[in-house]
Design an enzyme around this catalytic site. Structure first.
Site, PDB file in Angstrom:
ATOM      1  N   SER A 131       0.861  -1.197   0.000  1.00 50.26           N
ATOM      2  CA  SER A 131       0.000   0.000   0.000  1.00 50.26           C
ATOM      3  C   SER A 131       0.888   1.234   0.000  1.00 50.26           C
ATOM      4  CB  SER A 131      -0.867  -0.001   1.259  1.00 50.26           C
ATOM      5  OG  SER A 131      -1.422   1.289   1.469  1.00 50.26           O
TER       6      SER A 131
ATOM      7  N   TYR B 247     -13.872   5.370   5.183  1.00 52.60           N
ATOM      8  CA  TYR B 247     -13.610   6.758   4.801  1.00 52.60           C
ATOM      9  C   TYR B 247     -14.956   7.404   4.468  1.00 52.60           C
ATOM     10  CZ  TYR B 247      -8.611   5.653   3.892  1.00 52.60           C
ATOM     11  OH  TYR B 247      -7.298   5.287   3.982  1.00 52.60           O
TER      12      TYR B 247
ATOM     13  N   TYR C 120      -1.374  -0.870  10.305  1.00 51.68           N
ATOM     14  CA  TYR C 120      -1.540  -1.204   8.873  1.00 51.68           C
ATOM     15  C   TYR C 120      -0.301  -0.754   8.082  1.00 51.68           C
ATOM     16  CZ  TYR C 120      -3.560  -1.263   4.153  1.00 51.68           C
ATOM     17  OH  TYR C 120      -3.790  -1.507   2.823  1.00 51.68           O
TER      18      TYR C 120
ATOM     19  N   LYS D  38       2.395  -3.089   5.920  1.00 56.51           N
ATOM     20  CA  LYS D  38       2.616  -2.920   4.480  1.00 56.51           C
ATOM     21  C   LYS D  38       4.069  -2.561   4.187  1.00 56.51           C
ATOM     22  CE  LYS D  38      -1.385  -4.100   3.075  1.00 56.51           C
ATOM     23  NZ  LYS D  38      -1.553  -5.248   2.166  1.00 56.51           N
TER      24      LYS D  38
HETATM   25  P1  NAP Z   1     -11.357  -5.952   0.751  1.00 58.64           P
HETATM   26  O1  NAP Z   1     -12.339  -5.533  -0.267  1.00 58.64           O
HETATM   27  O2  NAP Z   1     -11.640  -5.721   2.190  1.00 58.64           O
HETATM   28  O3  NAP Z   1     -11.038  -7.523   0.524  1.00 58.64           O
HETATM   29  C1  NAP Z   1     -10.122  -8.172   1.342  1.00 58.64           C
HETATM   30  C2  NAP Z   1      -9.950  -9.603   0.878  1.00 58.64           C
HETATM   31  O4  NAP Z   1      -8.955 -10.220   1.725  1.00 58.64           O
HETATM   32  C3  NAP Z   1     -11.223 -10.410   0.987  1.00 58.64           C
HETATM   33  O5  NAP Z   1     -11.354 -11.231  -0.143  1.00 58.64           O
HETATM   34  C4  NAP Z   1     -10.980 -11.258   2.239  1.00 58.64           C
HETATM   35  O6  NAP Z   1     -11.576 -12.538   2.167  1.00 58.64           O
HETATM   36  C5  NAP Z   1      -9.481 -11.441   2.182  1.00 58.64           C
HETATM   37  N1  NAP Z   1      -8.916 -11.829   3.473  1.00 58.64           N
HETATM   38  C6  NAP Z   1      -8.831 -11.088   4.604  1.00 58.64           C
HETATM   39  N2  NAP Z   1      -8.264 -11.815   5.591  1.00 58.64           N
HETATM   40  C7  NAP Z   1      -7.986 -13.037   5.055  1.00 58.64           C
HETATM   41  C8  NAP Z   1      -7.405 -14.217   5.564  1.00 58.64           C
HETATM   42  N3  NAP Z   1      -6.980 -14.302   6.840  1.00 58.64           N
HETATM   43  N4  NAP Z   1      -7.268 -15.291   4.743  1.00 58.64           N
HETATM   44  C9  NAP Z   1      -7.704 -15.224   3.466  1.00 58.64           C
HETATM   45  N5  NAP Z   1      -8.261 -14.135   2.921  1.00 58.64           N
HETATM   46  C10 NAP Z   1      -8.416 -13.058   3.723  1.00 58.64           C
HETATM   47  O7  NAP Z   1      -9.950  -5.265   0.508  1.00 58.64           O
HETATM   48  P2  NAP Z   1      -9.263  -4.720  -0.840  1.00 58.64           P
HETATM   49  O8  NAP Z   1      -9.426  -3.267  -0.871  1.00 58.64           O
HETATM   50  O9  NAP Z   1      -9.673  -5.538  -2.008  1.00 58.64           O
HETATM   51  O10 NAP Z   1      -7.731  -4.999  -0.466  1.00 58.64           O
HETATM   52  C11 NAP Z   1      -6.975  -6.038  -1.071  1.00 58.64           C
HETATM   53  C12 NAP Z   1      -5.505  -5.779  -0.779  1.00 58.64           C
HETATM   54  O11 NAP Z   1      -5.140  -4.498  -1.314  1.00 58.64           O
HETATM   55  C13 NAP Z   1      -5.167  -5.722   0.713  1.00 58.64           C
HETATM   56  O12 NAP Z   1      -3.920  -6.325   0.946  1.00 58.64           O
HETATM   57  C14 NAP Z   1      -5.097  -4.231   0.988  1.00 58.64           C
HETATM   58  O13 NAP Z   1      -4.287  -3.925   2.101  1.00 58.64           O
HETATM   59  C15 NAP Z   1      -4.514  -3.719  -0.307  1.00 58.64           C
HETATM   60  N6  NAP Z   1      -4.769  -2.284  -0.551  1.00 58.64           N
HETATM   61  C16 NAP Z   1      -6.035  -1.814  -0.711  1.00 58.64           C
HETATM   62  C17 NAP Z   1      -6.230  -0.447  -0.934  1.00 58.64           C
HETATM   63  C18 NAP Z   1      -7.590   0.139  -1.137  1.00 58.64           C
HETATM   64  O14 NAP Z   1      -7.684   1.382  -1.194  1.00 58.64           O
HETATM   65  N7  NAP Z   1      -8.648  -0.625  -1.283  1.00 58.64           N
HETATM   66  C19 NAP Z   1      -5.135   0.410  -0.980  1.00 58.64           C
HETATM   67  C20 NAP Z   1      -3.864  -0.106  -0.792  1.00 58.64           C
HETATM   68  C21 NAP Z   1      -3.689  -1.470  -0.586  1.00 58.64           C
HETATM   69  P3  NAP Z   1     -12.932 -12.957   2.965  1.00 58.64           P
HETATM   70  O15 NAP Z   1     -13.887 -11.810   2.850  1.00 58.64           O
HETATM   71  O16 NAP Z   1     -13.357 -14.189   2.209  1.00 58.64           O
HETATM   72  O17 NAP Z   1     -12.540 -13.272   4.387  1.00 58.64           O
END
Ligand code: NAP
Length: 243
Positions: free
Chosen positions: A139, A193, A152, A156
């Site tokens: 991130s 947010y 967090y 990261k």
């Molecule tokens: P999200 O919509 O909350 O989805 C998170 C995903 O991670 C879900 O599919 C969830 O699965 C899975 N997960 C969480 N804990 C888990 C575990 N212990 N084992 C297996 N799966 C698990 O989040 P997102 O925004 O798509 O984020 C995806 C990645 O991008 C993350 O690493 C996040 O830190 C990174 N990121 C996101 C943003 C942003 O703005 N969205 C920015 C920077 C980085 P279940 O629901 O099936 O449990």
């Protein structure tokens, strides 16, 4: 032989779109989920209807025994693993002084230990094959630090360190390790947010917009398919927020 990708946290958000991107480009996809079984099954149905090759697997990837079972399942079903995308992650908005031991440990185990668990197991196969590609989702907060998201941001930043060190270690085995570092991408993770904060973030971004899951999925796919001389890099996909 068809190539195979494992995507962790593929039931929702960015991971779901990464799974779609590889599936429509003729990869076998092992899509991991933990709690969101319904969403994972919907993705499976959607992609099978398009004629894609996909299997879903429930595992809490923060637990090494479950991560190991997932990689073994992938090898049994598809026979290979070319690309591992360590995407699963959680976030939390909390004052540093209010973070509990349990919350700190959970952040580290879901966001960092999972990358260790899945990479260690997948690498046993990749090193044997002298072929592989690992893409970690970090991130921009891991690069710059975010107030009220210290745990967090720490997790990261750890992924960035792991990506660089591992790239040096496994490069001689023809395995590339990179990270994609998203800016603000509209998923469930951003739900805390408020509208005002999202507008502020948009205004702070040189491209004056927030990111889409497709922006990340296309970059991950590019790194897997075209980035043959790219390793140990942290690729920012953030609209210019971090330059
Ligand atoms: P999200 O919509 O909350 O989805 C998170 C995903 O991670 C879900 O599919 C969830 O699965 C899975 N997960 C969480 N804990 C888990 C575990 N212990 N084992 C297996 N799966 C698990 O989040 P997102 O925004 O798509 O984020 C995806 C990645 O991008 C993350 O690493 C996040 O830190 C990174 N990121 C996101 C943003 C942003 O703005 N969205 C920015 C920077 C980085 P279940 O629901 O099936 O449990």
């Amino acid at each position: 032989m068809k190539k195979t990708v494992v995507v962790t946290g593929a039931s929702r958000g960015i991971g779901k779109e990464i799974a779609r991107e590889f599936a429509i480009n003729d990869y076998n996809v092992l899509a991991n989920y933990n709690n969101s079984e319904k969403e994972a099954k919907e993705l499976e149905k959607e992609l099978l209807e398009k004629g894609c090759s996909i299997k879903i697997f429930k595992a809490d990837v923060s637990k090494s025994e479950e991560a190991n079972k997932m990689i073994d399942f992938c090898l049994k079903e598809f026979g290979n693993i070319d690309v591992l995308v360590n995407n699963a992650g959680i976030s939390q908005d909390k004052l540093f002084t209010d973070i509990t031991d349990e919350e700190w440990d959970k952040m580290m185990s879901v966001n960092v230990k999972s990358v260790f668990n899945c990479s260690r197991k997948a690498l046993q196969h990749m090193i044997w094959e002298k072929n592989g590609c690992i893409i970690n989702i970090t991130s921009m907060w891991g690069e710059t630090g975010a107030s009220c998201e210290v745990h967090y941001s720490t997790s990261k930043a750890a992924i960035i360190g792991m990506t660089k060190a591992l790239a040096k270690e496994v490069g001689p085995s023809n395995i590339r390790v990179n990270a994609v570092s998203p800016g603000v991408i509209m998923t469930d993770m951003c739900s805390y947010y408020g509208e005002e904060t999202l507008n502020e973030l948009k205004e702070e971004t040189p491209l004056m917009k927030l990111g889409k899951v497709e922006d990340i999925a296309e970059t991950v796919y590019f790194l897997a398919e075209k980035g043959g001389f790219i390793t140990g890099q942290i690729i920012g996909v953030n609209g210019g927020m971090v330059i």
